[in-house]
Scaffold this motif. Structure first.
Motif, short mmCIF file in Angstrom:
data_model
loop_
_atom_site.label_atom_id
_atom_site.label_comp_id
_atom_site.label_asym_id
_atom_site.label_seq_id
_atom_site.Cartn_x
_atom_site.Cartn_y
_atom_site.Cartn_z
N ASP A 1 0.82 -1.22 0.00
CA ASP A 1 0.00 0.00 0.00
C ASP A 1 0.85 1.27 0.00
O ASP A 1 0.33 2.38 0.16
N GLY A 2 2.16 1.13 -0.13
CA GLY A 2 3.05 2.28 -0.22
C GLY A 2 3.58 2.78 1.11
O GLY A 2 4.39 3.71 1.13
N GLN A 3 3.18 2.19 2.21
CA GLN A 3 3.69 2.61 3.52
C GLN A 3 5.06 1.98 3.76
O GLN A 3 5.32 0.85 3.33
N PRO A 4 5.94 2.68 4.46
CA PRO A 4 7.32 2.20 4.59
C PRO A 4 7.49 1.09 5.62
O PRO A 4 6.80 1.04 6.64
N PHE A 5 8.43 0.22 5.33
CA PHE A 5 8.87 -0.79 6.29
C PHE A 5 9.98 -0.23 7.16
O PHE A 5 10.80 0.57 6.71
N SER A 6 10.05 -0.68 8.39
CA SER A 6 11.28 -0.60 9.18
C SER A 6 11.88 -2.01 9.18
O SER A 6 11.31 -2.94 8.59
N SER A 7 13.00 -2.18 9.84
CA SER A 7 13.58 -3.52 9.89
C SER A 7 12.61 -4.50 10.56
O SER A 7 12.54 -5.68 10.18
N PHE A 8 11.83 -4.03 11.52
CA PHE A 8 10.89 -4.91 12.20
C PHE A 8 9.84 -5.43 11.22
O PHE A 8 9.52 -6.63 11.20
N GLY A 9 9.29 -4.55 10.40
CA GLY A 9 8.30 -4.98 9.41
C GLY A 9 8.88 -5.99 8.43
O GLY A 9 8.21 -6.96 8.05
N LEU A 10 10.12 -5.77 8.01
CA LEU A 10 10.76 -6.70 7.06
C LEU A 10 11.00 -8.05 7.71
O LEU A 10 10.72 -9.10 7.12
N VAL A 11 11.52 -8.04 8.93
CA VAL A 11 11.77 -9.30 9.63
C VAL A 11 10.45 -10.03 9.91
O VAL A 11 10.35 -11.25 9.75
N TRP A 12 9.42 -9.26 10.31
CA TRP A 12 8.13 -9.90 10.57
C TRP A 12 7.54 -10.50 9.31
O TRP A 12 6.96 -11.59 9.34
N ALA A 13 7.67 -9.81 8.18
CA ALA A 13 7.13 -10.32 6.92
C ALA A 13 7.77 -11.66 6.55
O ALA A 13 7.09 -12.57 6.04
N HIS A 14 9.05 -11.82 6.84
CA HIS A 14 9.77 -13.04 6.40
C HIS A 14 9.84 -14.11 7.47
O HIS A 14 9.92 -15.30 7.14
N TYR A 15 9.82 -13.73 8.75
CA TYR A 15 10.02 -14.71 9.82
C TYR A 15 8.86 -14.77 10.81
O TYR A 15 8.88 -15.61 11.72
#
Length: 309
Positions: free
Chosen positions: A76-90
């Motif tokens: 939706d165009g909202q930015p990830f932080s490292s937490f969002g990226l890690v949560w998305a993958h793990y």
């Protein structure tokens, strides 16, 4: 290849890499958590997961940074932080490791992302102002975690690392409690649905124990239900139903004549033997038995109906 190193940046810390560390340490407890900005250490390798540092986002190389331009964005165009990226993958693996039932993992992963992860992502990227919390912005989780940083005149060479590792169990408690509550809501759903069906057209919902119920009521469109009763220890409680999680306003209040009364005074005001307590704010009452609490509930319903007539 076994993950031997979890690598994030050294120096001051923020909520996103603290929370990422909690997720990754649960999944890779044998790995050493390293805080560094040494470029030689930040070279991707099969035995490393690098996050919130490194200047790129590449899941295949197990590197999850968001500070580069352009930074990684959600659909939706909202930015990830490292937490969002890690949560998305793990995140789903983390939920499974916590013992969340397999059939609930996907839904809880999405709910936790929306309710917990996304606000951290937005605050960390400056895409949401802390002031959205109003005068209580000082109590937002990122601000509270930031208060765990060492004070400015702590000259110990290990001050940042010491504070970071001391903060991790606190962060873990917040994350796991939030997830446990989401899992509890999932477990409660069927029980509440059964109770709604049993209540029929009654304005009183009886539950077998205290449990999350409001979202199920809303989803079921059971707007006619005004009060909830359930056992609590050796007593029974009668509860009003909040209109939302953001207000104390209820579908209906308990009778004004009960407010703040206890024991004999409440028995006299309600006409119910066994009535024990009514909160001054009229959102909960207590009685000594199921029969007594149901009688109080019927009185409360009649009071609402008479007030509406």
């Amino acid at each position: 290849m076994t993950i031997s190193y979890l690598i994030t940046h050294s120096g001051g810390f923020h909520a996103d890499e603290l929370m990422s560390s909690v997720i990754l340490r649960r999944l890779f407890p044998q790995a050493e958590l390293v805080r560094t900005r040494d470029r030689a250490v930040l070279v991707p390798a099969g035995d490393k997961i690098i996050y919130d540092v490194g200047g790129m986002y590449d899941a295949e190389q197990q590197i999850f940074d968001h500070h580069q331009r352009p930074g990684p964005l959600r659909e939706d165009g909202q930015p990830f932080s490292s937490f969002g990226l890690v949560w998305a993958h793990y995140g789903q693996a983390y939920l499974a490791a916590l013992g969340v039932p397999a059939e609930e993992v996907e839904a809880i992963h999405a709910k936790f992302d929306t309710k917990f992860v996304l606000p951290i992502d937005l605050l960390d990227n400056g895409a949401m102002e802390p002031s959205v919390a109003g005068p209580l912005s000082v109590l937002t989780l990122p601000t509270l975690l930031g208060s765990l940083k060492p004070v400015f005149d702590d000259t110990s060479p290990t001050a940042d690392d010491d504070a970071f590792f001391a903060a991790l169990p606190i962060v873990q408690s917040f994350i796991e409690a939030f997830i446990q509550n989401l899992a509890a809501k999932a477990r409660a759903q069927g029980l509440v649905e059964d109770a709604i069906a049993k209540a029929g057209i009654s304005a009183i919902l009886e539950l077998p124990m205290g449990m999350p119920y409001r979202s199920v009521l809303d989803k079921a469109g059971a707007d006619h239900i005004l009060f909830v009763v359930n056992p609590r220890g050796g007593d029974w409680t009668l509860n009003g139903i909040k209109l939302s999680g953001d207000t104390f306003e209820q579908r209906a209040d308990l009778p004004e004549s009960w407010a703040g009364l206890t024991d004999a005074d409440l028995e006299e005001a309600s006409g119910v033997k066994g009535a024990k307590f009514c909160h001054n704010a009229r959102f909960i009452a207590v009685a000594s038995s199921r029969e007594a609490i149901l009688a109080m509930a019927e009185c409360a319903v009649k009071a609402v109906e008479q007030g509406a007539s």
